[in-house]
Design a protein around this motif. Structure first.
Motif, short mmCIF file in Angstrom:
data_model
loop_
_atom_site.label_atom_id
_atom_site.label_comp_id
_atom_site.label_asym_id
_atom_site.label_seq_id
_atom_site.Cartn_x
_atom_site.Cartn_y
_atom_site.Cartn_z
N LEU A 197 0.84 -1.20 0.00
CA LEU A 197 0.00 0.00 0.00
C LEU A 197 0.87 1.26 0.00
N GLY A 198 1.88 1.26 0.89
CA GLY A 198 2.78 2.41 0.96
C GLY A 198 3.43 2.68 -0.39
N GLY A 199 3.92 1.61 -1.02
CA GLY A 199 4.58 1.75 -2.31
C GLY A 199 3.62 2.26 -3.37
N ALA A 200 2.42 1.68 -3.40
CA ALA A 200 1.44 2.07 -4.42
C ALA A 200 1.07 3.54 -4.26
N LEU A 201 0.90 3.99 -3.02
CA LEU A 201 0.53 5.39 -2.80
C LEU A 201 1.66 6.32 -3.22
N LEU A 202 2.87 5.97 -2.79
CA LEU A 202 4.02 6.80 -3.14
C LEU A 202 4.12 6.95 -4.66
N PHE A 203 4.03 5.81 -5.33
CA PHE A 203 4.16 5.81 -6.78
C PHE A 203 3.05 6.64 -7.42
N SER A 204 1.81 6.46 -6.97
CA SER A 204 0.73 7.18 -7.67
C SER A 204 0.67 8.64 -7.28
N PHE A 205 1.12 9.00 -6.08
CA PHE A 205 1.18 10.42 -5.76
C PHE A 205 2.18 11.13 -6.65
N VAL A 206 3.31 10.53 -6.83
CA VAL A 206 4.31 11.15 -7.71
C VAL A 206 3.76 11.23 -9.13
N ASN A 207 3.03 10.18 -9.50
CA ASN A 207 2.42 10.18 -10.82
C ASN A 207 1.40 11.31 -10.97
N ALA A 208 0.58 11.46 -9.94
CA ALA A 208 -0.43 12.52 -9.96
C ALA A 208 0.23 13.90 -10.02
N LEU A 209 1.27 14.03 -9.20
CA LEU A 209 2.01 15.29 -9.17
C LEU A 209 2.53 15.62 -10.57
N GLN A 210 3.05 14.62 -11.21
CA GLN A 210 3.66 14.76 -12.52
C GLN A 210 2.61 15.17 -13.55
N LEU A 211 1.41 14.61 -13.40
CA LEU A 211 0.34 14.98 -14.31
C LEU A 211 -0.03 16.45 -14.14
N TRP A 212 -0.10 16.89 -12.87
CA TRP A 212 -0.44 18.28 -12.61
C TRP A 212 0.64 19.22 -13.12
N VAL A 213 1.87 18.78 -12.96
CA VAL A 213 2.97 19.59 -13.48
C VAL A 213 2.75 19.84 -14.96
N GLN A 214 2.33 18.81 -15.67
CA GLN A 214 2.10 18.96 -17.10
C GLN A 214 0.89 19.84 -17.38
N VAL A 215 -0.20 19.60 -16.61
CA VAL A 215 -1.42 20.37 -16.81
C VAL A 215 -1.14 21.86 -16.61
#
Ligand SMILES: Nc1ncnc2c1ncn2[C@@H]1O[C@H](COP(=O)(O)OP(=O)(O)OP(=O)(O)O)[C@@H](O)[C@H]1O
Ligand SMILES: [Mg+2]
Lengths: 310, 516
Positions: free
Chosen positions: A248-266
């Protein structure tokens, strides 16, 4: 840079981080069971694709999302069964058979998609359900308690999996078979049956992971739409030290960074988009190298079982 | 007399195996074997390595199916398809290699595979209570919530016994249970075994140590090459007679030792500090010197740093501080291959893990170290003819029982794998030899042979460090004896004059009296 740190954006990142974690959680929790029993299933990605396609197709034809989900689970089960036969009964090299399963899933889902659907169509997938009371809490309600069914399911799966592994007779057998199958065998535990069960369970969950993409997150099917998510799920199992909470910890870390990255692009922030897209993967590699040392992997991982060996 | 055991399970009044035949590719492991055991009796099974002892009892435990023959329990024929069936019939087994899951607790290991009182949910508390009761009844001591990896070998074995008792074993098979125990642990085990027999359990006891067999059993059966040589009452049997039955010829139990010709120091260890697996210092400044032509014995209760010392010397464990000088070269941080090239041979304690590759053939295992040198290869190509010749010779010389030199070693019996490794290490004519428990699990004939080879090497000028828990072995071979306790050398005494009492005290950490 400053515009990233406004409250609505931060809330948005957390919200999508939780959403994006869903497929990883299903797939990685399922893989955790397989690996704890000693089978490395590298075919997760292929199974996810089959799940995504089958779920989408059934939901499309019947108009019923739950039937779609059931279809995805069944497709996953069949793929899991195939993996079990090859790697447990026929004792094929697990890494290679997993890669084979992957290619098979990719090829078959692409073929079926072209034959049955042809073009890209979208579907109205699972919609967010606001949890009564909890959903009314300012901010928190919005972030945590206003998701679709599959998101809730994924997060409930974590404590459930943890409980099953640590507190049931089945879980004990799984752990023992993954550490020392000979010992389990001498106590009358059916090693083959346990491994079939966990690999098939992993298949079902990977199928659902695929459906969470095609029926909830993206709401359409596309050739190779997982683009390697299944491999990330396998990596998350290592990262999580073969424990559901760690996963769970790993999945959250990975997807938060992913989400952050998407917002950076947006937000059009001045970072090359290729670099932004790479961020979560780079992070995974770094995290894996850092965590790899302390985790204790199941001793019999990737080793086929034969009775009576010394 | 009641027909129930203290565990509440039924006794097995008699177990009989009749005409058991078991074949493996190229081997007749059991050849029409008859064997029986009765309630209240300890029946010992003796035989050389590869005689077929483990194979016989594995059929009784449902791990193999007999090719011919029948098994009877209380007069009724039984057929075991898997251990599940034999457990249900009241048979329990302590295996030659422990069958425990190291990452699980004692309670979990015991509960594994059993139905729970709470359905699918584990009820470990109830299991713990029953374990504690069994511990009381049979005089065993174990912490139920310890992890297996935290336990000593003796404790792990108690867990194995508990597992069997918990499942209601009325007949318990112990396959070489004492091979890895310290003398004190053997005494404790025997107390438990006698109590079990008194309570009406039937026991089968396998060992290579004749004095143990004489001390614990009522009857002895000797196997040779898969056939029963004979069954005798233990009362009246002698070591010499049993040894002769096993080997088929008279066996020397005393050695002639040539006078000491001590030469230069070939192995020098200075103030060695090495970390153990748990992160604490397992060696706290050990210094030793081994001369050419000398055997230095290292005695001590296992777990006092012997394994760490051997691994540090072999280059398998990093050195925290101190130095190792091998034949004049500082090899403290050198790789194993440098040490091998400098003329060191190493016989590891855990031969399966550190000394051989399970899936490789006997011949391939022979050339693991020297495959890149003549006569095994020239100009990068392996020379199969000479590999075969040398392998055939070694198999003959060391009497390794194997169908062919192409058989994967995982199919050899436990003792024969050890002989294979010994043959490899001794035939390299080493300058320095580190031998860790060289005769553990090896039969008498082979022990005798190994001891003679060690003495021959000594005469040829090898410097030998002999690490062993077997005091008889240490005293028979060593010129000097060092005793290790909690990672430190307690003292070094002369091998000719040392007494067992003196060594025993030192092994308990009591220092040598200062010489007046
Ligand atoms: N699984 C197997 N496959 C092929 N051959 C085997 C197998 N198990 C045992 N054997 C062979 O059967 C013979 C008897 O082996 P077994 O393990 O019963 O000997 P043992 O008397 O227990 O010896 P030890 O004292 O060394 O343990 C040996 O020659 C061995 O090589
Ligand atoms: Mg044996």
């Amino acid at each position: 840079m400053a515009e990233l740190f406004t409250l609505p954006v931060l809330l948005g990142i957390i919200y999508s981080g939780i959403r994006l974690a869903t497929p990883y959680l299903y797939a990685a929790i399922g893989e955790t069971f397989a690996q704890r029993s000693g089978v490395l299933n590298l075919g997760v990605d292929g199974i996810m694709l089959m799940g995504a396609y089958t779920g989408f197709y059934v939901a499309m034809k019947t108009g019923n999302l739950f039937l779609g989900l059931l279809g995805a689970a069944t497709a996953g089960l069949l793929m899991g069964l195939l993996m079990s036969v090859v790697s447990v009964s026929l004792q094929a090299e697990q890494g290679i058979s997993g890669i084979g399963l992957n290619l098979f899933g990719l090829g078959l889902s692409t073929l079926l998609f072209k034959v049955t659907l042809g073009g890209v169509e979208s579907i109205r997938g699972f919609q967010p359900i606001r949890v009564p009371l909890l959903g009314q809490i300012p901010y928190l309600g919005e972030i945590f308690f206003n998701h679709n069914l599959l998101v809730y399911g994924a997060f409930l799966l974590v404590p459930l999996a943890n409980y099953v592994l640590n507190n049931t007779t089945f879980g004990l057998k799984v752990r023992a078979v993954g550490q020392n199958p000979q010992a389990a065998d001498t106590l009358g535990v059916n090693v083959t049956l346990i491994r079939y069960t966990t690999v098939c369970l992993g298949g079902i969950l990977a199928g659902i992971a695929g459906a969470s993409l095609s029926l909830a997150l993206i709401n359409l099917f596309q050739e190779n739409m997982t683009s390697g998510m299944g491999f990330i799920a396998v990596a998350l199992v290592y990262f999580g030290g073969w424990r559901p909470w760690g996963v769970l910890g790993g999945a959250l870390l990975f997807s938060f960074v992913n989400a952050l990255q998407l917002w950076v692009q947006v937000k059009g922030i001045n970072i090359p988009s290729d670099i932004a897209v790479m961020m979560p993967y780079i992070l995974t590699i770094i995290a894996l190298t850092l965590s790899g040392r302390r985790a204790r992997q199941p001793q019999a991982l990737t080793k086929p079982f034969e009775r009576g060996e010394n | 007399m009641s027909d129930l055991l203290p565990t509440g399970h039924k006794k097995i009044e008699e177990m009989r195996m009749e005409g058991i035949v078991k074949r493996f590719p190229g081997v007749l492991a059991n050849d029409h074997v008859n064997f029986d055991v009765k309630a209240g009796e300890i029946h010992a099974l003796l035989g050389e390595n590869g005689a077929g002892k483990s194979t016989l009892v594995r059929q009784l435990y449902g791990l193999y199916r007999p090719d011919e023959g029948k098994i009877f329990i209380n007069g009724e024929e039984v057929v075991f398809h898997s251990p599940k069936d034999s457990i249900a019939a009241g048979v329990g087994m302590i295996h030659q290699h422990f069958m425990l899951v190291p990452d699980l607790t004692v309670v979990e290991n015991v509960a594994l595979g059993l139905p729970s009182s709470r359905g699918v949910i584990l009820d470990l508390d109830r299991v713990r209570k029953r374990i504690e009761l069994l511990c009381q009844q049979y005089n065993l001591k174990v912490d139920p919530y310890a992890y297996i990896w935290q336990l000593s070998v003796g404790e792990q074995q108690r867990v194995e016994i508990l597992k069997a008792l918990y499942r209601g074993a009325a007949l318990l098979v112990l396959d070489e249970p004492t091979a890895v125990l310290t003398p004190q642990e053997v005494d404790d085990l025997f107390i438990t075994l006698r109590r079990m027999a008194d309570e009406g359990h039937a026991l089968i006891f396998i060992s290579h140590k004749l004095h143990e067999v004489l001390a614990i059993s009522q009857r002895v059966t000797v196997l040779r090459d898969g056939r029963v040589v004979g069954t005798r009452p233990t009362a009246g049997a002698t070591k010499t007679e049993l040894a002769q039955m096993m080997v088929g010829r008279p066996v020397i139990l005393q050695y002639e030792k040539s006078p000491l010709k001590m030469g230069d120091i070939l192995l020098k260890v200075e103030n060695l500090v090495v970390r153990g697996d748990r992160g604490t210092d397992a060696l706290k400044g050990v210094s030793l010197e081994v001369h050419s032509g000398e055997i230095l014995g290292l005695a001590g209760v296992s777990g006092n740093g012997q394994r760490e010392l051997a691994e540090a010397l072999a280059g398998l464990r990093p050195v925290k501080s101190g130095r190792i000088i091998l034949n004049g070269v500082d090899v403290t941080h050198a790789s194993p291959s440098v040490r091998i090239a400098t003329g060191q041979s190493y016989i590891p304690e855990e031969r399966m893990k550190d000394g051989a590759i399970k899936d490789f053939s006997v011949a391939d295992n022979f050339i693991l170290e020297d495959h890149a040198k003549p006569p095994f290869s020239s100009r990068t190509f392996l020379n199969f003819r000479s590999i075969r010749q040398v392998s055939e010779r070694l198999v003959q010389e060391f009497n390794v029982k194997t169908p062919t030199i192409d058989t994967p070693i995982k199919n050899l019996s436990g003792g024969n794998i050890q002989k294979m490794i010994l043959a490899r290490e001794l035939s390299r004519k080493p300058k320095v030899l580190i031998a860790s428990q060289p005769t553990r699990g090896v039969d008498i004939g082979a022990s005798e042979y190994i001891h003679q080879r060690l003495l021959e090497q000594r005469q040829a000028g090898t410097a030998t460090l002999l690490i062993s828990e077997d005091l008889d072995e240490i005293r028979a071979l060593s010129d000097r004896i060092a005793v290790i306790y909690e990672g430190e050398i307690v003292g070094i005494v002369d091998g000719k004059t040392a007494t067992t009492e003196e060594l025993g005290l030192m092994m308990a950490g009591i220092r040598e009296k200062p010489k007046a």
